[in-house]
Design a protein around this motif. Structure first.
Motif, PDB file in Angstrom:
ATOM      1  N   LEU A 191      43.963  52.568  50.249  1.00  0.00           N
ATOM      2  CA  LEU A 191      44.273  51.340  50.989  1.00  0.00           C
ATOM      3  C   LEU A 191      43.601  50.116  50.375  1.00  0.00           C
ATOM      4  O   LEU A 191      44.167  49.009  50.394  1.00  0.00           O
ATOM      5  CB  LEU A 191      43.841  51.468  52.450  1.00  0.00           C
ATOM      6  N   LYS A 192      42.419  50.305  49.822  1.00  0.00           N
ATOM      7  CA  LYS A 192      41.680  49.181  49.249  1.00  0.00           C
ATOM      8  C   LYS A 192      42.483  48.480  48.165  1.00  0.00           C
ATOM      9  O   LYS A 192      42.410  47.262  48.023  1.00  0.00           O
ATOM     10  CB  LYS A 192      40.337  49.654  48.700  1.00  0.00           C
ATOM     11  N   PHE A 193      43.261  49.236  47.419  1.00  0.00           N
ATOM     12  CA  PHE A 193      44.059  48.645  46.337  1.00  0.00           C
ATOM     13  C   PHE A 193      45.264  47.884  46.878  1.00  0.00           C
ATOM     14  O   PHE A 193      45.908  47.137  46.161  1.00  0.00           O
ATOM     15  CB  PHE A 193      44.474  49.729  45.348  1.00  0.00           C
ATOM     16  N   HIS A 194      45.543  48.071  48.148  1.00  0.00           N
ATOM     17  CA  HIS A 194      46.615  47.356  48.819  1.00  0.00           C
ATOM     18  C   HIS A 194      46.054  46.257  49.710  1.00  0.00           C
ATOM     19  O   HIS A 194      46.763  45.708  50.552  1.00  0.00           O
ATOM     20  CB  HIS A 194      47.462  48.344  49.631  1.00  0.00           C
TER      21      HIS A 194
ATOM     22  N   CYS B 162      44.510  38.802  52.128  1.00  0.00           N
ATOM     23  CA  CYS B 162      45.523  38.205  51.251  1.00  0.00           C
ATOM     24  C   CYS B 162      44.816  37.615  50.041  1.00  0.00           C
ATOM     25  O   CYS B 162      43.803  36.944  50.174  1.00  0.00           O
ATOM     26  CB  CYS B 162      46.250  37.062  51.945  1.00  0.00           C
ATOM     27  N   SER B 163      45.369  37.856  48.889  1.00  0.00           N
ATOM     28  CA  SER B 163      44.876  37.243  47.674  1.00  0.00           C
ATOM     29  C   SER B 163      45.581  35.905  47.514  1.00  0.00           C
ATOM     30  O   SER B 163      46.812  35.846  47.514  1.00  0.00           O
ATOM     31  CB  SER B 163      45.186  38.157  46.485  1.00  0.00           C
ATOM     32  N   VAL B 164      44.811  34.839  47.409  1.00  0.00           N
ATOM     33  CA  VAL B 164      45.377  33.496  47.300  1.00  0.00           C
ATOM     34  C   VAL B 164      44.790  32.843  46.051  1.00  0.00           C
ATOM     35  O   VAL B 164      43.755  32.165  46.126  1.00  0.00           O
ATOM     36  CB  VAL B 164      45.059  32.648  48.562  1.00  0.00           C
ATOM     37  N   PRO B 165      45.393  33.087  44.881  1.00  0.00           N
ATOM     38  CA  PRO B 165      44.837  32.545  43.646  1.00  0.00           C
ATOM     39  C   PRO B 165      44.621  31.034  43.729  1.00  0.00           C
ATOM     40  O   PRO B 165      45.527  30.279  44.046  1.00  0.00           O
ATOM     41  CB  PRO B 165      45.886  32.893  42.593  1.00  0.00           C
ATOM     42  N   GLY B 166      43.383  30.633  43.483  1.00  0.00           N
ATOM     43  CA  GLY B 166      43.040  29.220  43.512  1.00  0.00           C
ATOM     44  C   GLY B 166      42.977  28.634  44.904  1.00  0.00           C
ATOM     45  O   GLY B 166      42.733  27.447  45.064  1.00  0.00           O
ATOM     46  N   GLY B 167      43.196  29.461  45.922  1.00  0.00           N
ATOM     47  CA  GLY B 167      43.165  28.959  47.288  1.00  0.00           C
ATOM     48  C   GLY B 167      44.324  28.040  47.612  1.00  0.00           C
ATOM     49  O   GLY B 167      44.283  27.289  48.580  1.00  0.00           O
TER      50      GLY B 167
ATOM     51  N   ILE C 188      43.688  44.646  62.862  1.00  0.00           N
ATOM     52  CA  ILE C 188      45.100  44.965  62.673  1.00  0.00           C
ATOM     53  C   ILE C 188      45.240  46.470  62.867  1.00  0.00           C
ATOM     54  O   ILE C 188      44.577  47.261  62.189  1.00  0.00           O
ATOM     55  CB  ILE C 188      45.594  44.560  61.266  1.00  0.00           C
ATOM     56  N   HIS C 189      46.091  46.862  63.785  1.00  0.00           N
ATOM     57  CA  HIS C 189      46.290  48.286  64.048  1.00  0.00           C
ATOM     58  C   HIS C 189      47.250  48.875  63.025  1.00  0.00           C
ATOM     59  O   HIS C 189      48.098  48.183  62.462  1.00  0.00           O
ATOM     60  CB  HIS C 189      46.780  48.497  65.480  1.00  0.00           C
ATOM     61  N   LYS C 190      47.083  50.131  62.780  1.00  0.00           N
ATOM     62  CA  LYS C 190      47.831  50.847  61.750  1.00  0.00           C
ATOM     63  C   LYS C 190      49.335  50.587  61.843  1.00  0.00           C
ATOM     64  O   LYS C 190      49.986  50.339  60.832  1.00  0.00           O
ATOM     65  CB  LYS C 190      47.531  52.339  61.871  1.00  0.00           C
ATOM     66  N   GLY C 191      49.879  50.598  63.032  1.00  0.00           N
ATOM     67  CA  GLY C 191      51.314  50.382  63.210  1.00  0.00           C
ATOM     68  C   GLY C 191      51.778  48.976  62.885  1.00  0.00           C
ATOM     69  O   GLY C 191      52.975  48.735  62.746  1.00  0.00           O
ATOM     70  N   GLU C 192      50.854  48.057  62.754  1.00  0.00           N
ATOM     71  CA  GLU C 192      51.210  46.662  62.430  1.00  0.00           C
ATOM     72  C   GLU C 192      51.098  46.351  60.938  1.00  0.00           C
ATOM     73  O   GLU C 192      51.467  45.262  60.506  1.00  0.00           O
ATOM     74  CB  GLU C 192      50.302  45.698  63.208  1.00  0.00           C
ATOM     75  N   LEU C 193      50.594  47.299  60.152  1.00  0.00           N
ATOM     76  CA  LEU C 193      50.406  47.035  58.724  1.00  0.00           C
ATOM     77  C   LEU C 193      51.715  46.758  57.996  1.00  0.00           C
ATOM     78  O   LEU C 193      51.825  45.795  57.239  1.00  0.00           O
ATOM     79  CB  LEU C 193      49.673  48.200  58.057  1.00  0.00           C
TER      80      LEU C 193
ATOM     81  N   ALA D 157      45.692  44.382  45.453  1.00  0.00           N
ATOM     82  CA  ALA D 157      44.505  44.142  44.628  1.00  0.00           C
ATOM     83  C   ALA D 157      43.581  43.083  45.230  1.00  0.00           C
ATOM     84  O   ALA D 157      42.848  42.425  44.509  1.00  0.00           O
ATOM     85  CB  ALA D 157      44.890  43.767  43.201  1.00  0.00           C
ATOM     86  N   ALA D 158      43.586  42.924  46.539  1.00  0.00           N
ATOM     87  CA  ALA D 158      42.676  41.973  47.179  1.00  0.00           C
ATOM     88  C   ALA D 158      41.361  42.636  47.579  1.00  0.00           C
ATOM     89  O   ALA D 158      40.463  41.974  48.068  1.00  0.00           O
ATOM     90  CB  ALA D 158      43.352  41.351  48.409  1.00  0.00           C
ATOM     91  N   CYS D 159      41.250  43.945  47.398  1.00  0.00           N
ATOM     92  CA  CYS D 159      40.033  44.704  47.701  1.00  0.00           C
ATOM     93  C   CYS D 159      39.907  45.800  46.641  1.00  0.00           C
ATOM     94  O   CYS D 159      40.781  45.960  45.802  1.00  0.00           O
ATOM     95  CB  CYS D 159      40.126  45.370  49.080  1.00  0.00           C
ATOM     96  N   GLY D 160      38.871  46.567  46.708  1.00  0.00           N
ATOM     97  CA  GLY D 160      38.730  47.701  45.798  1.00  0.00           C
ATOM     98  C   GLY D 160      38.120  47.306  44.472  1.00  0.00           C
ATOM     99  O   GLY D 160      37.607  46.207  44.298  1.00  0.00           O
ATOM    100  N   ASP D 161      38.214  48.209  43.496  1.00  0.00           N
ATOM    101  CA  ASP D 161      37.593  47.961  42.192  1.00  0.00           C
ATOM    102  C   ASP D 161      38.580  47.315  41.232  1.00  0.00           C
ATOM    103  O   ASP D 161      38.874  47.814  40.157  1.00  0.00           O
ATOM    104  CB  ASP D 161      36.989  49.255  41.622  1.00  0.00           C
ATOM    105  N   VAL D 162      39.099  46.170  41.661  1.00  0.00           N
ATOM    106  CA  VAL D 162      40.051  45.399  40.873  1.00  0.00           C
ATOM    107  C   VAL D 162      39.614  43.937  40.894  1.00  0.00           C
ATOM    108  O   VAL D 162      38.734  43.547  41.658  1.00  0.00           O
ATOM    109  CB  VAL D 162      41.486  45.511  41.446  1.00  0.00           C
ATOM    110  N   VAL D 163      40.256  43.115  40.084  1.00  0.00           N
ATOM    111  CA  VAL D 163      40.000  41.679  40.129  1.00  0.00           C
ATOM    112  C   VAL D 163      40.510  41.197  41.488  1.00  0.00           C
ATOM    113  O   VAL D 163      41.703  41.264  41.767  1.00  0.00           O
ATOM    114  CB  VAL D 163      40.751  40.944  38.993  1.00  0.00           C
ATOM    115  N   ARG D 164      39.617  40.763  42.354  1.00  0.00           N
ATOM    116  CA  ARG D 164      40.016  40.415  43.723  1.00  0.00           C
ATOM    117  C   ARG D 164      40.821  39.139  43.797  1.00  0.00           C
ATOM    118  O   ARG D 164      41.769  39.039  44.531  1.00  0.00           O
ATOM    119  CB  ARG D 164      38.793  40.259  44.602  1.00  0.00           C
ATOM    120  N   ASN D 165      40.396  38.135  43.072  1.00  0.00           N
ATOM    121  CA  ASN D 165      41.101  36.867  43.142  1.00  0.00           C
ATOM    122  C   ASN D 165      40.642  36.023  41.967  1.00  0.00           C
ATOM    123  O   ASN D 165      39.514  36.134  41.506  1.00  0.00           O
ATOM    124  CB  ASN D 165      40.794  36.150  44.459  1.00  0.00           C
TER     125      ASN D 165
END
Length: 167
Positions: free
Chosen positions: A39-42, A71-76, A111-116, A132-140
């Motif tokens: 899930l972290k990668f999502h 949410c990943s928001v490049p540059g805000g 956020i409940h599972k059924g709302e994802l 890629a907004a979490c986890g071991d990736v470039v976050r933003n």
């Protein structure tokens, strides 16, 4: 050297799919351990309500699960339509609140599972991603969201967009 447990989950996940689709449809309020790692990668972290944790554990009840979605928001930088959708969804599927992060992202909590699926689908339709907004990736990719015409910041924004698209 053998891969770590998390790296093995990723390797076995069919490109970060794992059992997510099955678990989203299973009617429970939480995900299994392997899915929690994927899930972290999502852009999703499964959490439990810390305010209820002790009472529920003492009573022998399961934890109260929900998710944080980032949410990943490049540059805000968001277009008006994107921000309007993000805000609307906070009321529709969340608790009405949003958190703006120091890394120019936006977070939904409780956020409940059924709302994802509806949340992420609606965000994607407005060209906002949680991937890629979490986890071991470039976050933003962060850069100034207020460049002045003709100034060096304008070039920084252009480079920031190239990097955001690359990663």
């Amino acid at each position: 050297m053998a891969p770590s447990a998390v790296e093995q989950v990723k390797a076995d996940s069919a490109h970060l799919r794992g059992d997510l689709a099955t678990e989203l449809a299973d009617g429970t309020d939480h995900f299994g351990a392997s899915s929690v790692n994927l899930l972290k990668f999502h852009g999703i972290y499964q959490q439990d309500d810390r305010d209820q944790r002790r009472a529920r554990t003492t009573a022998g009840r399961e934890l109260a699960f929900s998710c944080m979605v980032r949410c990943s928001v490049p540059g805000g930088i968001l277009r008006r339509e994107q921000w309007t959708e993000i805000d609307r969804l906070a009321d529709e599927v969340g608790d009405g609140s949003l958190r703006l992060t120091t890394r120019q992202g936006v977070q939904y909590h409780f956020i409940h599972k059924g709302e994802l699926k509806p949340l992420i689908g609606a965000l994607n339709r407005r060209l906002v991603t949680t991937y890629a907004a979490c986890g071991d990736v470039v976050r933003n990719v962060m850069f100034s969201s207020t460049p002045e015409a003709g100034r060096p910041l304008e070039r920084v924004e252009a480079l920031g967009r190239v990097l955001a698209n690359r990663f």
